[in-house]
Structure formats: C-alpha cells, structure tokens
Write a protein that holds these residues in place. Sequence first.
Motif, PDB file in Angstrom:
ATOM      1  N   ALA A  17      32.696  23.453  46.634  1.00 30.14           N
ATOM      2  CA  ALA A  17      33.477  23.391  45.386  1.00 30.14           C
ATOM      3  C   ALA A  17      33.314  24.711  44.636  1.00 30.14           C
ATOM      4  CB  ALA A  17      32.979  22.235  44.537  1.00 30.14           C
ATOM      5  N   PHE A  18      34.429  25.218  44.092  1.00 32.85           N
ATOM      6  CA  PHE A  18      34.394  26.512  43.401  1.00 32.85           C
ATOM      7  C   PHE A  18      34.991  26.388  41.999  1.00 32.85           C
ATOM      8  CE2 PHE A  18      34.627  27.416  47.924  1.00 32.85           C
ATOM      9  CZ  PHE A  18      33.622  28.365  48.078  1.00 32.85           C
ATOM     10  N   PHE A  19      34.339  27.036  41.036  1.00 32.49           N
ATOM     11  CA  PHE A  19      34.909  27.143  39.686  1.00 32.49           C
ATOM     12  C   PHE A  19      34.791  28.592  39.242  1.00 32.49           C
ATOM     13  CE2 PHE A  19      34.165  27.054  35.010  1.00 32.49           C
ATOM     14  CZ  PHE A  19      35.478  26.770  34.665  1.00 32.49           C
ATOM     15  N   ASP A  20      35.878  29.157  38.748  1.00 38.61           N
ATOM     16  CA  ASP A  20      35.856  30.528  38.230  1.00 38.61           C
ATOM     17  C   ASP A  20      36.191  30.476  36.746  1.00 38.61           C
ATOM     18  OD1 ASP A  20      35.869  33.507  38.640  1.00 38.61           O
ATOM     19  OD2 ASP A  20      37.890  33.216  37.846  1.00 38.61           O
ATOM     20  N   GLU A  21      35.214  30.872  35.941  1.00 37.18           N
ATOM     21  CA  GLU A  21      35.347  30.727  34.489  1.00 37.18           C
ATOM     22  C   GLU A  21      36.518  31.547  33.940  1.00 37.18           C
ATOM     23  OE1 GLU A  21      31.552  31.209  32.727  1.00 37.18           O
ATOM     24  OE2 GLU A  21      32.225  30.395  30.815  1.00 37.18           O
ATOM     25  N   LYS A  22      36.687  32.756  34.449  1.00 33.83           N
ATOM     26  CA  LYS A  22      37.687  33.674  33.903  1.00 33.83           C
ATOM     27  C   LYS A  22      39.122  33.177  34.139  1.00 33.83           C
ATOM     28  CE  LYS A  22      38.730  38.489  34.137  1.00 33.83           C
ATOM     29  NZ  LYS A  22      38.988  39.140  35.387  1.00 33.83           N
ATOM     30  N   THR A  23      39.388  32.709  35.330  1.00 34.47           N
ATOM     31  CA  THR A  23      40.767  32.308  35.664  1.00 34.47           C
ATOM     32  C   THR A  23      40.965  30.793  35.561  1.00 34.47           C
ATOM     33  OG1 THR A  23      40.188  32.047  37.988  1.00 34.47           O
ATOM     34  CG2 THR A  23      41.013  34.212  37.307  1.00 34.47           C
ATOM     35  N   GLY A  24      39.885  30.045  35.478  1.00 35.77           N
ATOM     36  CA  GLY A  24      39.996  28.579  35.440  1.00 35.77           C
ATOM     37  C   GLY A  24      40.176  27.973  36.824  1.00 35.77           C
ATOM     38  N   LEU A  25      40.019  28.798  37.878  1.00 37.77           N
ATOM     39  CA  LEU A  25      40.197  28.259  39.243  1.00 37.77           C
ATOM     40  C   LEU A  25      39.245  27.098  39.505  1.00 37.77           C
ATOM     41  CD1 LEU A  25      41.300  28.707  42.299  1.00 37.77           C
ATOM     42  CD2 LEU A  25      39.055  29.778  42.627  1.00 37.77           C
ATOM     43  N   LYS A  26      39.842  25.984  39.958  1.00 34.12           N
ATOM     44  CA  LYS A  26      39.034  24.875  40.461  1.00 34.12           C
ATOM     45  C   LYS A  26      39.535  24.621  41.871  1.00 34.12           C
ATOM     46  CE  LYS A  26      38.209  22.308  36.217  1.00 34.12           C
ATOM     47  NZ  LYS A  26      38.746  21.206  35.407  1.00 34.12           N
ATOM     48  N   ALA A  27      38.693  24.869  42.832  1.00 36.10           N
ATOM     49  CA  ALA A  27      39.129  24.732  44.229  1.00 36.10           C
ATOM     50  C   ALA A  27      38.053  24.030  45.043  1.00 36.10           C
ATOM     51  CB  ALA A  27      39.408  26.114  44.830  1.00 36.10           C
ATOM     52  N   ILE A  28      38.499  23.317  46.066  1.00 37.20           N
ATOM     53  CA  ILE A  28      37.561  22.707  47.020  1.00 37.20           C
ATOM     54  C   ILE A  28      37.973  23.156  48.422  1.00 37.20           C
ATOM     55  CG2 ILE A  28      36.468  20.586  47.840  1.00 37.20           C
ATOM     56  CD1 ILE A  28      37.584  19.122  45.409  1.00 37.20           C
ATOM     57  N   VAL A  29      37.008  23.608  49.187  1.00 41.55           N
ATOM     58  CA  VAL A  29      37.253  23.935  50.595  1.00 41.55           C
ATOM     59  C   VAL A  29      36.453  22.940  51.432  1.00 41.55           C
ATOM     60  CG1 VAL A  29      36.958  25.641  52.432  1.00 41.55           C
ATOM     61  CG2 VAL A  29      37.617  26.397  50.125  1.00 41.55           C
ATOM     62  N   ALA A  30      37.139  22.229  52.322  1.00 36.44           N
ATOM     63  CA  ALA A  30      36.443  21.304  53.224  1.00 36.44           C
ATOM     64  C   ALA A  30      36.470  21.896  54.625  1.00 36.44           C
ATOM     65  CB  ALA A  30      37.128  19.939  53.207  1.00 36.44           C
ATOM     66  N   VAL A  31      35.304  21.944  55.239  1.00 34.57           N
ATOM     67  CA  VAL A  31      35.193  22.433  56.619  1.00 34.57           C
ATOM     68  C   VAL A  31      34.824  21.231  57.477  1.00 34.57           C
ATOM     69  CG1 VAL A  31      33.936  23.956  58.179  1.00 34.57           C
ATOM     70  CG2 VAL A  31      34.563  24.752  55.886  1.00 34.57           C
ATOM     71  N   HIS A  32      35.786  20.739  58.238  1.00 31.07           N
ATOM     72  CA  HIS A  32      35.511  19.564  59.060  1.00 31.07           C
ATOM     73  C   HIS A  32      34.727  19.957  60.306  1.00 31.07           C
ATOM     74  CE1 HIS A  32      36.447  16.545  62.226  1.00 31.07           C
ATOM     75  NE2 HIS A  32      36.099  15.728  61.247  1.00 31.07           N
ATOM     76  N   SER A  33      35.241  20.984  61.009  1.00 35.14           N
ATOM     77  CA  SER A  33      34.562  21.362  62.252  1.00 35.14           C
ATOM     78  C   SER A  33      34.769  22.837  62.559  1.00 35.14           C
ATOM     79  CB  SER A  33      35.119  20.523  63.410  1.00 35.14           C
ATOM     80  OG  SER A  33      34.649  21.026  64.648  1.00 35.14           O
ATOM     81  N   THR A  34      33.698  23.473  63.017  1.00 33.68           N
ATOM     82  CA  THR A  34      33.815  24.845  63.524  1.00 33.68           C
ATOM     83  C   THR A  34      33.444  24.873  65.006  1.00 33.68           C
ATOM     84  OG1 THR A  34      31.549  25.317  62.798  1.00 33.68           O
ATOM     85  CG2 THR A  34      33.320  25.971  61.294  1.00 33.68           C
ATOM     86  N   ALA A  35      33.477  23.693  65.642  1.00 34.81           N
ATOM     87  CA  ALA A  35      33.047  23.620  67.049  1.00 34.81           C
ATOM     88  C   ALA A  35      33.930  24.497  67.940  1.00 34.81           C
ATOM     89  CB  ALA A  35      33.078  22.171  67.525  1.00 34.81           C
ATOM     90  N   ARG A  36      35.231  24.493  67.718  1.00 38.75           N
ATOM     91  CA  ARG A  36      36.142  25.232  68.602  1.00 38.75           C
ATOM     92  C   ARG A  36      36.408  26.656  68.111  1.00 38.75           C
ATOM     93  NH1 ARG A  36      39.258  22.498  72.292  1.00 38.75           N
ATOM     94  NH2 ARG A  36      40.892  24.060  71.977  1.00 38.75           N
ATOM     95  N   GLY A  37      35.906  27.003  66.916  1.00 34.63           N
ATOM     96  CA  GLY A  37      36.160  28.317  66.342  1.00 34.63           C
ATOM     97  C   GLY A  37      36.126  28.190  64.828  1.00 34.63           C
TER      98      GLY A  37
END
Length: 363
Positions: A17-37
């Motif tokens: 989860a990411f929050f950037d105070e200056k821009t107000g960005l609220k983002a979530i990155v989900a990584v399910h699998s890196t098995a294949r790359g």
Amino acid sequence: MTLFDSPDFAGHEGVHAFFDEKTGLKAIVAVHSTARGPAAGGCRMWNYESAQDALTDVLRLSRGMSYKNAIADLDLGGGKAVIIGDSRTQKNPELFRAFGRAVNSLGGMYYSAEDVGVSVADIAEARKETPYMLGLNDGKWGSGDPSPVTADGVYRATLRAVKRLWKQDDLNGLTVAVQGVGHVGGYLCDHLHKAGAKLIVTDVNQAVLREVAERTNATIVAPDEIYDAQAEIYAPCALGATLNQDTLPRLKCKAVIGAANNQLAHPGIGQWLYDMEVLYGPDYLVNGGGITNVAAELKARESGGSFDPEWVERKLVRLMETFDEVLDRSEAEKRPTHEVADAIAEGRIQAAKDAKEAARKAA
Ligand code: NAD
C-alpha cells in the motif's frame, strides 16, 4: 476479517500500500505470483467506495493476471495496481510520477501498464520515474495499443468455436451479439463483419455505437436487450460479471466468446453454461492477445532489440492451440472449460514454483 484470512489474499506473495502526502496518491499493488517471471498487470484508477473495495478488486485482478500470463505461456507472473480516485477529476501528471516512484520502490518485482481509467499518457508520466512500466508508444520496443491484438485473439477463438459447433471456416449465416463496441469490441466487429457474420450491437456510448454499427452494417439494440438477442454467439466486450443468474436464462446463444475480464459472476456460472451446452471461451484465455503484445515490449527492452510482431504471432498461435486443448479436455473429461483452463494455468504456475525451489536447493 484480517487480510491474511481473506480468501482473495490466498496465494498472494505480497500486497503493497502506498500513500504520497504531496499528491494524495493512494495506491495498492498486489503481487500474486512471480514464479514465472516478474509480476505484470495494468493499473486501474477507480473511485472505490472504500479502501477495502479497492483491496478486494486488486487482489482478484492480480490473481487473474497470474492465470492469464500462464495460459498465454508468457515468462511473467501476475500482479495488478489500483489507484483510488476519480480518473475524470483527480488525474494529474504529478500523481502518476508518484505512482511511478511507488512501483520503482518494488525493484522490478512488478511491471505496470494502462488499464481502466489509466491512459498511455499517464503511464508515460510514471515511466519518467521508473523503468517498470509497459504498454508505451515510443522507442523501438514500444508495443502501443494492445486492443487490436486482443480483438484478433478473440476473433481467432470465435473461428475455432464456430468450426467445432457449425463445421464451417467463416461466419456466414451466423449472428453475433456484441456488448460494448469500444477499443476491443470495435475491432472485433470489423473482423466478424468481414467474415460474414450478422451483428447485433449495443453500447452506452451512442457516438461510438453509431459509428461501429454503420461501418459493420449492424443492428443496434438497447444495453439491456443484448441478452435477449437472437444470436448464435454472445461476445461480452464491456464489463465483467455479465454472465450471472439473471442473464443466463435469457441467452439464446450456443457460444460465449468475448474480451471482457471476469465474465463469470462466480465459478458456478461456468458449470451452468456447461450444463446449458453453451461453449464458453474462458475470458482470460481468449483475451490474452493484448498482454502478449505488451510482453513483447519487455522482451525487446531486456534484449536490447526491437518489438517483434512475429514473436507475438507465434505466441498467439500457441494460445489458440491451448484453447483447442481446453475444448478437447472439456469434452473428454466432461468438465466446464473454465475449470480446465484453470487447471492448465495452475499446473504451469506450480511447475515454475517447483523449478525455482529445485534451483534454490541446488545453489
Ligand atoms: P473500452 O472502454 O474501450 O470499451 C468498453 C465499451 O463498453 C465502451 O465503449 C463502453 O461505453 C461500453 N460499455 C460500458 N458499459 C456498458 C454497458 N453496460 N452496456 C454496453 N456497453 C457498455 O474498453 P476495451 O479496452 O475495449 O476493453 C473491453 C473489455 O475487454 C474490458 O472488460 C477490458 O477489461 C477487457 N480487456 C481489454 C483488453 C485490451 O487490450 N484493451 C485486453 C484484455 C481484456
């Protein structure tokens, strides 16, 4: 319920989860699998009602990307990003620069690209902060708009279904009901029209609808009427979950092949289609052309070469062979096609995990 107990989290390697105070960005990155790359999947910007809704969405989408990338036999894992906000009013270059910095901090375990609410221009902003962005127009490796390739894959899958069900190589005498004639749906209509199909089309965007209907000689119906269309094939190319308990009893078609992601409201709907003897082209398989095009961009960048359309073509041919395998096995094993596709994708992901584990032990 905590994150770790959530069924949507099951199988994920991580959620960031990411929050950037200056821009107000609220983002979530989900990584399910890196098995294949490295995990790869687009970034969606949506005005979610709550952070919980955003989390649920990103988890489901990232898992779907693992399956899509595996079934397309790409050296990519599955991941996805969401930005919480209204893409019509809250977008600005600084927000996407902040998103780029967030993705950069993951050090290459996740590559992003455009998705609903996010354009190539937004991704180009993020790219100024990180190399981990794909689906760009510039540079010799640039893959550009994936939509025509997605439509090509959906069309090829349609031809294969037609060959099985009606024993013919074109669409003469057949009617296709196309829901959503945007980027992918529009190109798909062109292919189908050229191959002799009669088209029944709908869209909530009247201008786009009229334009596509005119050039493909299609009949227009209201958005809700598409489910009652007298058509042999239904092609959902707008939203997810349009195959559900309300729409299934209305469908008259013998095949469903379309571009939309997450077409089945829940897996039980796939069984219901099977019981109705409707041939269902698993969504993440038949719409895999676009991500294949994007994967070619990463391949070119990593090797220092140029974007290679012939590599994309070879992958598309293989994807259609996998579609044939899914249809054959569905018939032989008397199982719905989505279950067979899931089994193939899961097998490929597990094999990559096992190979990684064996290499780790050997090191
Ligand atoms: P798009 O936004 O260009 O087109 C979607 C169209 O559906 C729009 O014209 C929109 O007005 C219409 N629409 C929205 N709600 C509708 C409704 N209730 N009834 C009828 N029409 C409606 O998007 P796209 O890029 O063409 O993608 C279409 C679908 O395919 C999406 O589900 C997307 O996730 C999926 N997909 C796209 C790609 C790609 O390469 N673009 C790749 C894989 C999957």
